[in-house]
Design a protein around this motif. Structure first.
Motif, PDB file in Angstrom:
ATOM      1  N   GLU A 131     115.881  34.861  42.109  1.00 55.94           N
ATOM      2  CA  GLU A 131     115.525  34.643  40.708  1.00 55.94           C
ATOM      3  C   GLU A 131     114.306  33.726  40.676  1.00 55.94           C
ATOM      4  O   GLU A 131     114.407  32.510  40.882  1.00 55.94           O
ATOM      5  N   ASN A 132     113.146  34.312  40.419  1.00 55.24           N
ATOM      6  CA  ASN A 132     111.896  33.545  40.445  1.00 55.24           C
ATOM      7  C   ASN A 132     111.850  32.446  39.394  1.00 55.24           C
ATOM      8  O   ASN A 132     111.181  31.433  39.576  1.00 55.24           O
ATOM      9  N   ALA A 133     112.560  32.639  38.284  1.00 52.96           N
ATOM     10  CA  ALA A 133     112.510  31.668  37.191  1.00 52.96           C
ATOM     11  C   ALA A 133     113.038  30.302  37.612  1.00 52.96           C
ATOM     12  O   ALA A 133     112.638  29.275  37.067  1.00 52.96           O
ATOM     13  N   VAL A 134     113.952  30.288  38.594  1.00 49.30           N
ATOM     14  CA  VAL A 134     114.512  29.011  39.046  1.00 49.30           C
ATOM     15  C   VAL A 134     114.152  28.731  40.503  1.00 49.30           C
ATOM     16  O   VAL A 134     114.744  27.867  41.150  1.00 49.30           O
ATOM     17  N   GLY A 135     113.184  29.480  41.034  1.00 50.61           N
ATOM     18  CA  GLY A 135     112.725  29.241  42.399  1.00 50.61           C
ATOM     19  C   GLY A 135     113.643  29.759  43.479  1.00 50.61           C
ATOM     20  O   GLY A 135     113.563  29.305  44.631  1.00 50.61           O
TER      21      GLY A 135
ATOM     22  N   VAL B  80     113.807  30.115  29.637  1.00 50.04           N
ATOM     23  CA  VAL B  80     114.340  30.203  31.005  1.00 50.04           C
ATOM     24  C   VAL B  80     115.798  29.747  31.045  1.00 50.04           C
ATOM     25  O   VAL B  80     116.663  30.407  31.642  1.00 50.04           O
ATOM     26  N   LEU B  81     116.103  28.614  30.418  1.00 47.90           N
ATOM     27  CA  LEU B  81     117.482  28.130  30.387  1.00 47.90           C
ATOM     28  C   LEU B  81     118.400  29.112  29.674  1.00 47.90           C
ATOM     29  O   LEU B  81     119.544  29.354  30.092  1.00 47.90           O
ATOM     30  N   TRP B  82     117.907  29.677  28.599  1.00 47.11           N
ATOM     31  CA  TRP B  82     118.669  30.635  27.810  1.00 47.11           C
ATOM     32  C   TRP B  82     119.035  31.839  28.665  1.00 47.11           C
ATOM     33  O   TRP B  82     120.187  32.278  28.721  1.00 47.11           O
ATOM     34  N   LEU B  83     118.045  32.394  29.367  1.00 46.24           N
ATOM     35  CA  LEU B  83     118.267  33.576  30.187  1.00 46.24           C
ATOM     36  C   LEU B  83     119.118  33.264  31.413  1.00 46.24           C
ATOM     37  O   LEU B  83     119.910  34.105  31.855  1.00 46.24           O
ATOM     38  N   LEU B  84     118.995  32.061  31.965  1.00 43.54           N
ATOM     39  CA  LEU B  84     119.781  31.689  33.132  1.00 43.54           C
ATOM     40  C   LEU B  84     121.267  31.632  32.790  1.00 43.54           C
ATOM     41  O   LEU B  84     122.117  32.127  33.552  1.00 43.54           O
TER      42      LEU B  84
ATOM     43  N   LEU C  85     107.693  37.561  46.257  1.00 44.70           N
ATOM     44  CA  LEU C  85     108.381  38.831  46.064  1.00 44.70           C
ATOM     45  C   LEU C  85     108.950  38.889  44.661  1.00 44.70           C
ATOM     46  O   LEU C  85     109.630  37.954  44.200  1.00 44.70           O
ATOM     47  N   VAL C  86     108.687  39.988  43.950  1.00 43.67           N
ATOM     48  CA  VAL C  86     109.162  40.171  42.572  1.00 43.67           C
ATOM     49  C   VAL C  86     109.984  41.451  42.509  1.00 43.67           C
ATOM     50  O   VAL C  86     109.509  42.521  42.874  1.00 43.67           O
ATOM     51  N   GLN C  87     111.226  41.323  42.037  1.00 46.07           N
ATOM     52  CA  GLN C  87     112.096  42.484  41.894  1.00 46.07           C
ATOM     53  C   GLN C  87     111.712  43.267  40.644  1.00 46.07           C
ATOM     54  O   GLN C  87     111.501  42.696  39.575  1.00 46.07           O
TER      55      GLN C  87
END
Length: 559
Positions: free
Chosen positions: A452-456, A405-409, A473-475
């Motif tokens: 961005e669901n990964a970071v809320g 998650v951190l990597w992708l953010l 909701l998911v894009q």
């Protein structure tokens, strides 16, 4: 589990070796600084632009092969809902290096920039470019957190060391040798770190493939044995997201300061290009072992191991690489795996520390806050910044539980905001400060609204295909690429529009803060911009690279 004493001893010896190399490189850095006619700051940040091709390839590759790379790939391959199809980071980075070598390395090195933010400083002036530095700093800090999170997780699993001790000690070692010698220390320790990572990872592979509790990875690649096939599947409604991720890592990596620090420190423009091409090959090879780790983990009956159950069922799939090394290989091989991860993490951490320090000290402190700062003062600024970035990045690693998650953010921020601005300022002559401001504001706003669901971060602006899953909701659309294109389009549309408005007198000339009106006598550029132009070797005329792209020393400068 008791403390793994042999493993602790091995890690301590490794850290001593790295520190010794850093001290040696620091002495080399000081000698080079005394012989140099240039300033000491450039010697620290760019190694006097005298990094050889071989060392350049090592440090370029080592920068990207970090904890996020190794643990992130293994996690993606193992995770049942993902698989290899979602873990193409080695291919994406290979593409990134090739693109960087073809289009970015030569022109940036020929202009003799100190950081990748220098062309922004020259064209837009100090205030706007300082705002553009902020997302660049954020990506580097997140990179520090990502790599340390991977190392802390590995050491805590295999050595049974407390996570906090593992992270802080590792961060302290990286900070110390980065302080000692700047890029020289980072580059030469990268040689040792990458060599150790390469040998250690490949040494672990045979033991993993032949362990008694796993079946053949060829069998589980396509068949549901203990979980879904580790090759993964690409559902129809996930195609756009897959393309989005691929482009984000493939293009976004070019807009990391860490990448440009390596090309700008090369001994020549040609060496900068060759560094990129060689690193593209090496990083693809180093991506194979973590893929195999994830595949073996997916092919293992974890109930037969001392671990007792599937890491995914326990919610510990982010730790699959250290868990696999710990429970599927002999103890002495797992210690070797520790060395690989530690080496890779340290090489990425020090690079991000120095990159964040470079853009802050050069583009904010020296060029905005203290334009008359001496070399001695800049040395202190560099040292303090290295420590602060290390502390902030290390602290963030305690509030995240997934390396991936951190990597992708971090890659998201780089791709959505920095990449379109870098392309526009380098390759489009008509861009100006007005377009850059609109692009920055619009791009950032759109990216936040897309969520961005990964970071809320909740979805506010729904794109086609957006669905409601478990009340969230998911894009399904490529939101990062959409944000990037909107940012780029905003810059390219509003820049000539602003020029047209002022050229035609539709707005008062007194409102033209970025001085884009033609035929207007503009006061000499401020000291910051003039200094950058001199360092870049520009003479106010356009130069062209071998691709025929106009690379302008730009005359517009805001205040």
């Amino acid at each position: 589990m008791a403390l793994n004493v042999p493993g602790v001893v091995a890690v301590v010896l490794f850290y001593i070796m790295i520190l010794a190399t850093g001290v040696w490189a620091a002495r080399k850095s000081r000698k080079a600084g005394k012989k140099s006619d240039g300033n000491r700051t450039e010697a620290v940040l760019l190694g006097e632009r005298n990094i050889s091709l071989l060392v350049g390839v090592f440090t370029m590759t080592a920068t990207w092969v970090g904890g996020g790379f190794l643990l992130g790939i293994a996690e993606a391959v193992y995770t049942p809902k993902m698989g290899l199809i979602w873990a193409l980071m080695p291919i994406q980075y290979t593409m990134s290096f090739i693109i960087g070598g073809l289009f970015f390395a030569k022109p940036m090195r020929e202009q003799k920039y100190i950081t990748m933010m220098d062309p922004f400083q020259i064209k837009y002036g100090k205030v706007l470019s300082a705002a553009l530095v902020l997302p660049c700093l954020l990506t580097e800090v997140l990179w520090v957190s990502c790599t340390l999170l991977g190392l802390g997780a590995t050491l805590s699993v295999i050595l049974d060391l407390p996570y906090g001790y593992s992270v802080w000690i590792s961060a302290a070692v990286a900070i110390v040798y980065t302080l000692l010698g700047g890029l020289y220390s980072v580059a030469y320790t990268d040689v040792i770190q990458l060599s150790l990572a390469f040998l250690s990872l490949w040494l672990c592979v045979p033991f993993l493939l032949l362990n008694g509790t796993s079946v053949s990875i060829a069998q589980t690649a396509f068949n549901h044995t203990f979980q879904e096939p580790w090759l993964g599947t690409l559902e129809r409604d996930s195609v756009w997201k897959w393309i989005d991720d691929f482009l984000m890592l493939g293009l976004g990596s070019v807009s990391f300061q860490s990448f440009h620090q390596r090309t700008l420190s090369a001994s020549s423009p040609r060496a900068a290009q060759l560094t990129c091409y060689a690193a593209a090959l090496v990083i693809a090879i180093l991506g194979i072992p973590p893929v195999l780790v994830g595949a073996v983990a997916a092919s293992t009956d974890w109930n037969l191991t001392l671990y007792g159950s599937s890491p995914y069922e326990r919610g510990e799939h982010s730790l699959v690489l250290p868990l696999t090394l710990q429970y599927l290989t002999p103890w002495y091989i797992s210690i070797t795996g520790i060395g690989a991860v530690a080496a890779a993490v340290m090489s990425s951490t020090d690079s991000s520390l120095l990159s964040a320090t470079s853009v802050f000290s050069s583009n904010i402190y020296k060029n905005v806050l203290r334009t008359q700062a001496s070399d001695y003062e800049m040395q202190w600024v560099i040292w303090v910044t290295v420590v602060l970035v290390g502390l902030v990045g290390t602290s963030i690693s305690f509030y995240a539980n997934s390396v991936l998650v951190l990597w992708l953010l971090g890659a998201d921020v780089s791709y959505s905001l920095i990449f379109p601005h870098l392309v526009s300022v380098l390759f489009f002559k008509m861009t100006n400060g007005y377009g850059a401001v609109v692009g920055y504001v619009v791009g950032l706003t759109v990216r936040i609204l897309l969520g961005e669901n990964a970071v809320g971060l909740p979805v506010v602006l729904q794109l086609p295909g957006c669905t409601l899953e478990d009340g969230v909701l998911v894009q399904k659309s490529p939101v990062r690429t959409v944000s990037m294109l909107i940012t780029l389009a905003s810059v390219l549309v509003f820049s000539p529009l602003a020029s047209f408005v002022f050229d035609r007198g539709l707005l008062p000339e007194s409102w033209d803060v970025f001085k884009v009106k033609r035929g207007v006598t503009v006061t000499p550029a401020d000291a910051v911009t003039q200094s950058l132009k001199e360092e870049a070797g520009s003479d106010g005329e356009c130069d062209e690279n071998t691709h025929g792209v106009a690379l302008q020393p730009i005359s517009q400068a805001g205040t």
